[in-house]
Design an enzyme around this catalytic site. Sequence first.
Site, mmCIF file in Angstrom:
data_model
loop_
_atom_site.group_PDB
_atom_site.id
_atom_site.type_symbol
_atom_site.label_atom_id
_atom_site.label_comp_id
_atom_site.label_asym_id
_atom_site.label_seq_id
_atom_site.Cartn_x
_atom_site.Cartn_y
_atom_site.Cartn_z
ATOM 1 N N VAL A 374 0.826 -1.204 0.000
ATOM 2 C CA VAL A 374 0.000 0.000 0.000
ATOM 3 C C VAL A 374 0.862 1.257 0.000
ATOM 4 O O VAL A 374 0.564 2.229 -0.708
ATOM 5 C CB VAL A 374 -0.958 -0.026 1.211
ATOM 6 C CG1 VAL A 374 -1.679 1.307 1.362
ATOM 7 C CG2 VAL A 374 -1.967 -1.166 1.063
ATOM 8 N N ASP A 375 1.940 1.269 0.796
ATOM 9 C CA ASP A 375 2.763 2.469 0.921
ATOM 10 C C ASP A 375 3.448 2.827 -0.399
ATOM 11 O O ASP A 375 3.455 3.986 -0.818
ATOM 12 C CB ASP A 375 3.814 2.260 2.008
ATOM 13 C CG ASP A 375 3.962 3.481 2.901
ATOM 14 O OD1 ASP A 375 3.210 4.450 2.720
ATOM 15 O OD2 ASP A 375 4.832 3.468 3.789
ATOM 16 N N ASP A 376 4.064 1.845 -1.068
ATOM 17 C CA ASP A 376 4.695 2.115 -2.351
ATOM 18 C C ASP A 376 3.673 2.520 -3.399
ATOM 19 O O ASP A 376 3.953 3.343 -4.271
ATOM 20 C CB ASP A 376 5.465 0.879 -2.834
ATOM 21 C CG ASP A 376 6.845 0.795 -2.218
ATOM 22 O OD1 ASP A 376 7.726 1.553 -2.632
ATOM 23 O OD2 ASP A 376 7.036 -0.014 -1.293
#
Length: 629
Positions: A374-376
Amino acid sequence: MGDARSAVDEGTRKLRNFFMRQQHQDGSWHFCFENGVTMDAYVMILFRILDIQNEELIRRLHDRILAEQQPEGCWRWYRDEQEGNLSVSIDAYYALLYSGYSEPTDESMERARRYIQSQGGLGKSTSILTKAILAATGQRKWPASISFIPLEIILFPAYMPINLYEFSGYSRIHLIPMLIMADRNFSISTNKAPIVSDLFDSRYDDDEPQPQEHREIAESIRIGLSRLLGTPRYIHEAALNKAEQFMLNRIESDGTLYSYASSTILMVFALLALGYDKRHPLILKAVQGLTEMQYRFDGKATIQNSPSTIWDTALISYALQESGVAGDHEAVQRSAAYLLSRQQDKAADWSVHNPDTVPGGWGFSETNTLNPDVDDTTAALRAIHCLSRTDPKYRDSSTRGLNWVMSMQNKDGGWPAFEKNTNKKMLTWLAIDGAKSAAIDPSGADLTGRTLEYLGNCCGFDTRHDFIKRGVNWLISHQEKDGSWYGRWGICYIYGTWAALTGLEAAGLPADHTSIQKGAEWLLQIQNSDGGWGESCISDQVMKYMPLGESTPSQTAWALDALIAVQPQPSAAVNRGIYKLMELLQNDDWPTAYPTGAGLPGNFYSHYHSYRYIWPLLTLSHYKKKYGE
């Protein structure tokens, strides 16, 4: 105020020019993702066992590890780890001897040996990777925490309380090779292998009786085994075959397993346990992949556990755009094209708990095609957001990415890192150090906050939308009593509080909301006397904020960015922080290189070489955008 704005302009210009010079021809940026000396040590041991002739790399790794030794004889993950780190010291000592470039009688090795003995010897190591490498190379028996788990668990159906896909993706990809080796009681050595098994102290037994929770897991496993159909021999062979295929099906094009050096090293040992020859193409390809994970800087070499190219490229491209670089600038165009080419299109393990969702995420490393997070993904989406307004191909990419991110929201309203709804508490009871953090992938304040920030600032969603409201409610309910939030992937409460505050603000919470006020007050309370911020890695072990005593560039930038997001005018504290941030940009000392990336509490920390530049640029840009020219 005028002086602060002048300093911001000058700092922004210098950082922008720095990044322009550093961009590669394909549009990407490559900075070192430094993870201590552990991966260097394991690669050296593996290469010696496989008789890989790469003396230049082995010697460089040896010299870097040796240079990191402390006067007390130990090695540390971070500077203020006062008593050193036993597991890292064991890894380093063993690898230095295995390399052949250090001898047991060397003064440095004698100091290392005395340190290890003073800490209770090999049996007191807490790192499961240290235990696995020692067992795989014949220096100890396989730990009960691993051998206790039957390989047949890979056959357990999804309805069982414990099954393979209830584990986080990160733990699963490391657990399978270890289970294969433990199942076969595998070990391998060479005639030049050092002997370190004499460093076990019989007074310390790491296979102690387990608590009641562990017995509950054992009972769940027993029930699972009873439901498998077939003779024990047939079931075991089926499990062994499935475990082998599990690894083979997740090898990336560069030969690595899931694009992690750590799991790749374990995979090679597991393949040897399965009877693969040392010169089998899969093993040689894995060796090549590990070799390509090296990063050279200041005449040294280190093995990155997973090169951070996608992450760095997305963050830098977005920071440049926030600083005023237009979407049609060549640097932005090239970075966006690079990111577009790395968007994933495979329904991999993440889809087990998230079926019927079109792939659209991004991973951390450029060879990662199976393990988006999710972060990338939100980082990449920020970077291409400007282009998605006018270019159909970026609009399509952005839509797929957005839909994937929204689909990854957990039932509790927060967002995980890699796989949704993998938060079964029972797995944290496993007698494996770090299981509480690694075995599951729960919602996190940093992931939830950063996702809300993207959805609010780039997509226009706010608390009128139910899924945003649920995310906001999750954050509010997980705020600490002192006003901070715990961040899982950064150090630690500063990181989590920055992500939460910027996310809540973007989601539409007013600046005078109690949660925002408490979070901002907490940041102001922990500001250092020099105007900056700095937090120790100890925080994520004791689970409360621990000051570092010095200010670091990334943590100062995070705290400032959070305050800028929620303060309508720059306070004196913020301006003091800006001046300190500008000073930190000129420094090249230990706080600048302090690891502010988190992996596994007590056992894995990261120094992103990019962070000292990325986050200050973003913060300075936000200061200028909010408070005017």
